[in-house]
Design an enzyme around this catalytic site. Structure first.
Site, PDB file in Angstrom:
ATOM      1  N   ARG A  33      57.714  64.634  28.356  1.00  0.00           N
ATOM      2  CA  ARG A  33      57.837  63.863  27.104  1.00  0.00           C
ATOM      3  C   ARG A  33      58.903  62.782  27.225  1.00  0.00           C
ATOM      4  O   ARG A  33      58.778  61.715  26.629  1.00  0.00           O
ATOM      5  CB  ARG A  33      58.178  64.794  25.954  1.00  0.00           C
ATOM      6  CG  ARG A  33      56.979  65.619  25.555  1.00  0.00           C
ATOM      7  CD  ARG A  33      57.306  66.511  24.403  1.00  0.00           C
ATOM      8  NE  ARG A  33      56.091  67.101  23.882  1.00  0.00           N
ATOM      9  CZ  ARG A  33      56.054  68.191  23.138  1.00  0.00           C
ATOM     10  NH1 ARG A  33      57.180  68.800  22.814  1.00  0.00           N
ATOM     11  NH2 ARG A  33      54.928  68.669  22.715  1.00  0.00           N
TER      12      ARG A  33
ATOM     13  N   LYS B 259      39.451  80.219  19.339  1.00  0.00           N
ATOM     14  CA  LYS B 259      38.931  80.507  18.002  1.00  0.00           C
ATOM     15  C   LYS B 259      38.065  79.417  17.401  1.00  0.00           C
ATOM     16  O   LYS B 259      38.426  78.242  17.420  1.00  0.00           O
ATOM     17  CB  LYS B 259      40.118  80.713  17.059  1.00  0.00           C
ATOM     18  CG  LYS B 259      40.878  81.985  17.306  1.00  0.00           C
ATOM     19  CD  LYS B 259      41.932  82.036  16.249  1.00  0.00           C
ATOM     20  CE  LYS B 259      42.690  83.321  16.194  1.00  0.00           C
ATOM     21  NZ  LYS B 259      43.875  83.123  15.342  1.00  0.00           N
TER      22      LYS B 259
END
Ligand code: AMP
Length: 404
Positions: free
Chosen positions: A36, A206
Site C-alpha cells: 500500500r 458465501k
C-alpha cells in the site's frame, strides 16, 4: 488527460489522502506487507519532482479511544523515507507531526518547502474522521493548497479525509492521484465500457457476500462463472446432493432467483460440473473427484474439478472483458488450489490475446499474487471492499466527492 497529470504542483502544498494502513508486527512494529505504501509513491514523486511539497494523511488500524502506540504512523516514517528517497534518487527527509490537526501540524505544514514531505499522525485518533465531521475535515483542509485522494481502499467510506474534505477545495484544486485514477479507470472500463463477451468470475465462500455484485452483473455480463464454496448453495437449490459442502440454506431461494433472472436476461451462468471433494476440511484430507450435484455423504467440495476447470477456462478464453472476484476453492491449501490456478492461467491467456482483465477483492488478489500472475492480468485492484461496492453498483463517496 486527467487533472492530476496536467496539474502543475510547483510551489503548492499537496494534501494527499493515502492508504498506509499496513500490517505492523505486534511487538516490533515492523511493517509486514508494504504494497500500500509502494502504491502511493508515483503520486508523491510526481508532485515532488515538479517542485511541490507533500503532506500525507492516512489511517492505520482501528484505534478505539484516541491515540495509542500500536496504531501510530510514526512506525512507518523510516520506511516511507527510504521508499521516497529511492524513487527520487536522493535523500528525502520525511517529517512527522504527532497530531493530524492542531498547532504542530499547522506549523510544520506551513514551514514545508518545495520537495519536502510531512506525514501526519493517524487520522482515526479522532472519532470525527469516521463520522465524516465537517469541522474536522475543514481543519485538515487548511494544511494544503490542493487535495489529492489516492486512497482507493477507503473510497467507499464517507469519512472526513476521504470525501467530506473535498468541499473545502475549489474545482481544479481537488483530484484523484495516480493510484486512484488507475483504479477508477479500470473499474469504469469493466462496468460501463466492457467489450463483449464479458465474463465475470465470482468465487469465495458465501453467496450472501456476493449477491449484490451478481445481481448488478446480470445487467452487464454475458457470462457469470460461479465457483468456490458459494457454488454448492446453487447446486442444492437445483436439487443436487452436496454432502457436507458449504451451504447457506437461507440463500437457496436467492440462488434460484439469480438463475431465473439470468435465464430471462440471456446471461450464461456457469456452475462447476464437478468438484474436488475431501473427507475433511484439512490440508491432509483424503480427496476424490465427484459431480458437484452428487457429492457423497460425509464429503465436501473444496475446489472445482477437472471438467469444471476446462469448462470455465473455455468461457474465459473467449472473453474480451473479464472481472474476477473470489477464489474457486480453498486455495490456501495446496490440494485445493488447482482450480484457482487454472482460472489464473486462463485469465492470463485471454489477456495476452487482447482481453481486458480486472482482478479485485482480497482473496483473488492474494491468489493472483501467490501464483505469480500479477503482471499477466490487465489490472489488480488494491481496494477490496471499495471495488466490491463499485461493482455492486453503489456510488463511492470518495469518487463522488471529487467528481461533483
Ligand atoms: P471470499 O472472502 O468470500 O472471497 O472467500 C474466500 C475464502 O473462500 C477463501 O478463504 C477460501 O478458502 C474460501 N473457499 C473457497 N472455496 C471454498 C469451498 N469450496 N469451501 C469452503 N471454503 C471455500
Amino acid at each position: 488527460m486527467s487533472l492530476f497529470s496536467t496539474h502543475s504542483f510547483a510551489n503548492e502544498k499537496a494534501l494527499i489522502r493515502v492508504d498506509f494502513n499496513v500490517p505492523l508486527d505486534k511487538q516490533t512494529y515492523a511493517i509486514g506487507d508494504d504494497n500500500r505504501m509502494r502504491a502511493a509513491i508515483p503520486t508523491i514523486t510526481k508532485i515532488l519532482k515538479e517542485g511541490g511539497s507533500v503532506i500525507l494523511m492516512s489511517h492505520l488500524g482501528r484505534p478505539k479511544d484516541g491515540p495509542e502506540t500500536k496504531s501510530s504512523l510514526i512506525h512507518i516514517v523510516g520506511h516511507l523515507q527510504s521508499l521516497v528517497s529511492a524513487a527520487m534518487n536522493k535523500e528525502v527527509i520525511v517529517q512527522f507531526a504527532n497530531d493530524c490537526i492542531g498547532e504542530e501540524a499547522t506549523q510544520k505544514s506551513a514551514n514545508l518547502k518545495a520537495g519536502e514531505v510531512l506525514l501526519l499522525e493517524n487520522l482515526r485518533f479522532y472519532k470525527e474522521e469516521e463520522k465524516g465531521d465537517a469541522a474536522f475535515a475543514q481543519k485538515l483542509s487548511k494544511l494544503g493548497d490542493v487535495y489529492v485522494n489516492d486512497a482507493f481502499g477507503t473510497a467507499h467510506r464517507a469519512h472526513a479525509s476521504t470525501a467530506v474534505i473535498a468541499q473545502f477545495f475549489e474545482k481544479g484544486k481537488k483530484m484523484f492521484g495516480l493510484l486512484m485514477e488507475g483504479e477508477v479507470k479500470a473499474a469504469e472500463l469493466v462496468l460501463h465500457k466492457a467489450e463483449k463477451p464479458f465474463t465475470a468470475i465470482i468465487g469465495g465462500a458465501k453467496v450472501s457476500d456476493k449477491i449484490l455484485i451478481i445481481e448488478n452483473l446480470l445487467n452487464r455480463a454475458t457470462d457469470i462463472i460461479i465457483g468456490g464454496g458459494m457454488a454448492y448453495t446453487f447446486m442444492k437449490a437445483q436439487g443436487g446432493h452436496i454432502g457436507k459442502s458449504l451451504c447457506e440454506e437461507d440463500r437457496i431461494d436467492t440462488a434460484l432467483e439469480i438463475l431465473k433472472k439470468a435465464a430471462e436476461k440471456g446471461v450464461n451462468i456457469h456452475l462447476p460440473s464437478d468438484s474436488i471433494v475431501a473427507d475433511n476440511f484439512a490440508a491432509d484430507a483424503n480427496t476424490s473427484t465427484a459431480p458437484s450435484n452428487a457429492i457423497p455423504d460425509g464429503w465436501m467440495g473444496l475446489d472445482i474439478g477437472p471438467n469444471a476447470c476446462e469448462q470455465f477456462a473455455n468461457a474465459i478464453k473467449k472473453s474480451k472483458t473479464i472481472l474476477w472476484n473470489g477464489p474457486m476453492g480453498v486455495f490456501e491449501m495446496e490440494k485445493f488450489q488447482h482450480g484457482t490456478k487454472t482460472i489464473a492461467i486462463a485469465v492470463a491467456e485471454a489477456t495476452a490475446n487482447g482481453a481486458f482483465s480486472l482482478v479485485g477483492g482480497g482473496d483473488s488478489v492474494a491468489a493472483v499474487n501467490q501464483f505469480g500472475f500479477t503482471d499477466k492480468v490487465s489490472y489488480v485492484s488494491t481496494g477490496g471492499g471499495a471495488m466490491l461496492e463499485y461493482f455492486e453498483g453503489k456510488v463511492l463517496p470518495g469518487i463522488a466527492a471529487i467528481s461533483e
